[in-house]
Motif scaffolding. Sequence first.
Motif, PDB file in Angstrom:
ATOM      1  N   LYS A 201      36.770  40.943  45.489  1.00 49.09           N
ATOM      2  CA  LYS A 201      38.072  40.302  45.301  1.00 49.09           C
ATOM      3  C   LYS A 201      38.245  39.128  46.263  1.00 49.09           C
ATOM      4  N   ARG A 202      37.736  39.272  47.480  1.00 48.49           N
ATOM      5  CA  ARG A 202      37.874  38.209  48.487  1.00 48.49           C
ATOM      6  C   ARG A 202      37.200  36.908  48.080  1.00 48.49           C
TER       7      ARG A 202
ATOM      8  N   GLU B 108      36.424  35.945  45.000  1.00 53.58           N
ATOM      9  CA  GLU B 108      36.946  35.468  43.728  1.00 53.58           C
ATOM     10  C   GLU B 108      35.864  34.966  42.764  1.00 53.58           C
ATOM     11  N   PRO B 109      35.223  35.904  42.075  1.00 50.43           N
ATOM     12  CA  PRO B 109      34.192  35.524  41.097  1.00 50.43           C
ATOM     13  C   PRO B 109      34.779  34.610  40.017  1.00 50.43           C
ATOM     14  N   THR B 110      33.999  33.665  39.551  1.00 52.07           N
ATOM     15  CA  THR B 110      34.438  32.804  38.465  1.00 52.07           C
ATOM     16  C   THR B 110      34.174  33.502  37.129  1.00 52.07           C
TER      17      THR B 110
ATOM     18  N   VAL C 111      31.232  32.109  42.514  1.00 52.06           N
ATOM     19  CA  VAL C 111      32.466  32.570  43.158  1.00 52.06           C
ATOM     20  C   VAL C 111      33.263  31.359  43.641  1.00 52.06           C
ATOM     21  N   GLN C 112      34.585  31.528  43.699  1.00 55.60           N
ATOM     22  CA  GLN C 112      35.447  30.439  44.193  1.00 55.60           C
ATOM     23  C   GLN C 112      35.271  30.239  45.689  1.00 55.60           C
ATOM     24  N   LYS C 113      35.095  31.368  46.403  1.00 53.01           N
ATOM     25  CA  LYS C 113      35.080  31.290  47.863  1.00 53.01           C
ATOM     26  C   LYS C 113      33.802  31.895  48.438  1.00 53.01           C
TER      27      LYS C 113
END
Lengths: 220, 264
Positions: free
Chosen positions: B105-106, B108-110, B59-61
Motif C-alpha cells: 500500500k505504501r 502504491e502499485p500502478t 509503483v507510484q512511489k
Amino acid sequence: MPAWTSRRSSSGTKRPRPGANALRAAKAAVFLAALIPLAKLSTGAVLGTLGANPIEKIIRTTGYWTLSFLLITLAVTPLRILLRQPWLVRLRRMLGLFAFFYGTLHFTGYLVLDQFFDWPAILKDIAKRPFITVGFPSFVLLIPLAVTSTDAMMRRLGGKRWQRLHRLVYVSAAGGVIHYLWLVKKDISDPLRFATLLTVLLGFRAIVLLRRRVRAVSAA
Amino acid sequence: EKLPGVRKSGYVLPDALTSLEDVTHYNNFYEFGTDKESPSRTAGSLKTRPWTVAVEGDVQKPKVFDIDELLKVAPLEERIYRLRCVEGWSMVVPWVGFPLAELIKRVEPTGNAKFVEFITLHDPIQMPGQRSSVLDWPYREALRLDEAMHPLTLLVFGLYGEVLPNQNGAPVRVVVPWKYGFKSAKSIVRIRFVEQQPVSTWTQAVPSEYGFYANVNPEVDHPRWSQAKERRLGEFFKRPTLMFNGYAEQVAHLYAGMDLKTFF
C-alpha cells in the motif's frame, strides 16, 4: 571361468600370500569397520542426535551405505588384479552381504519408519514414483544373491551358473545409482560420484573382457 | 536478539509448535548448501546490517528501504503458521512480521502491476552455496498481486519472538503459508512490481516439477512423489495434507475456476 575370477591365475607368480591367521584378522577388521555406520546411526538414534527428521536420516544413511558397499564389492576384482593381491577375493562375499544388510535396513526403514506398512501407499509409490520403481527391484535382486552366497549353494549351482546369477549385481548397482539420481531434487553431485565410480568399475571389466576376446582371436 | 514491540495475533493453531532447534537446523536454503544441516552451520557469513530492500517497478512511489526502516512500516505481530515443504515434510512456526500488503500500500502499485517478484541477495562471498551453479542465482520467486496482497501473506523479520536467524532467511523474507515452502523467498533485497508473470528460480530449473502457483494440494501429486500426506517434524505417523495447507477457507476464492492440475 574368466581369468580374473580364477584362483589359478595367481599360481604362476610368487606373491606373498597372507596366512590363515592374517586372513582371519583382515576379515575381522573389515567386519568391524563395516558395522561403524550402523553403530553411529544407532548411537544417534538412542541419544536423539539424528536431527529434526531422524527417519529421513536413517533411510538416507542406510541407502548411502548400501550403494557404497555395492561399489566396494564391485571394486574387489579390479583391485585384486591391479594390485596383484588375489586373496582380496576372500573378502568379497562379506562385503556383498554387507551391501545386502544395509539394503535390508534401508528397505525396512522405508517400510516401517516412513510408511508404517501403509500398503496402498507403498504400492502406489512403487508404481508411480520413478525412483522407487527402480529402487525396489534393485533391492529385490540382491535377495537371490544373498541366498546363494554360501559355499553349499555355490557348489549346488556350479561355478558357471553361480557366476551368471551373480552378475545381477551389476544391474542392482546400476539401478541403485539411478534410484539415487532420481531422488535428489537438483544437486546431483553425490549421485554423480556414485555413477562415475560405477562406470569405472564396470568399464574395467569391459576392457578386461575385450582384451581377452582380442587375445583369443589372435591366438586362433 | 529479541524483536521489540511484538504483539500476539489471532493467527494461532491447535497444532504443537515445532521446536526452535528443529526450525533453525532443518533448512532448505541452497545459498548455504543443498542439505538441510548446512545452512545452520554456514549462514554465519551472511551480514544482515547494513541491508536495504529496493521496492520498485510498476509503483507510484518506488523506494529503497533501509532494513531498520522497513521494520517500522507496520506493527510487528506473531503469527503461527504451518509450513509445508514440497518434499513432504512440515513444521509449525511462530513467525514475526506484518502483512506484506502494508508495504505494498505504501508504494502504491500502478494499474500495470500484476505480479510481485522477490529477489534474494546474490553474493557468493556471503552465500557460499552460490559458488555452485546448482540453481540460477539470484533466487527469484513471485506472487500474483492479489496473492501478495492477501492478509495471510507475511513479510517476516523474526521467529519465536527473536530476530530471524540467518539460516531462516534473515533479515527479511516472505511467508506464504498456503504454498509450498520454496515460494517463500528469503534474504530479500529487491521487490519488483511487474506486468508479466515472472519465471521463478525453481520453475526455471525444472518446469515440470515446480509450477508458478505451487499451492499445497494433496490431490495434485508432484511428478515424482505423492503429496497426499506429510511428515510433521517430530511425529512418527504421517498426517494427511490439507488443501491449501489448511488455509482453504481464506484463499480458495483466489483460484476459483482455475484447473489446479494445470496451474500447479
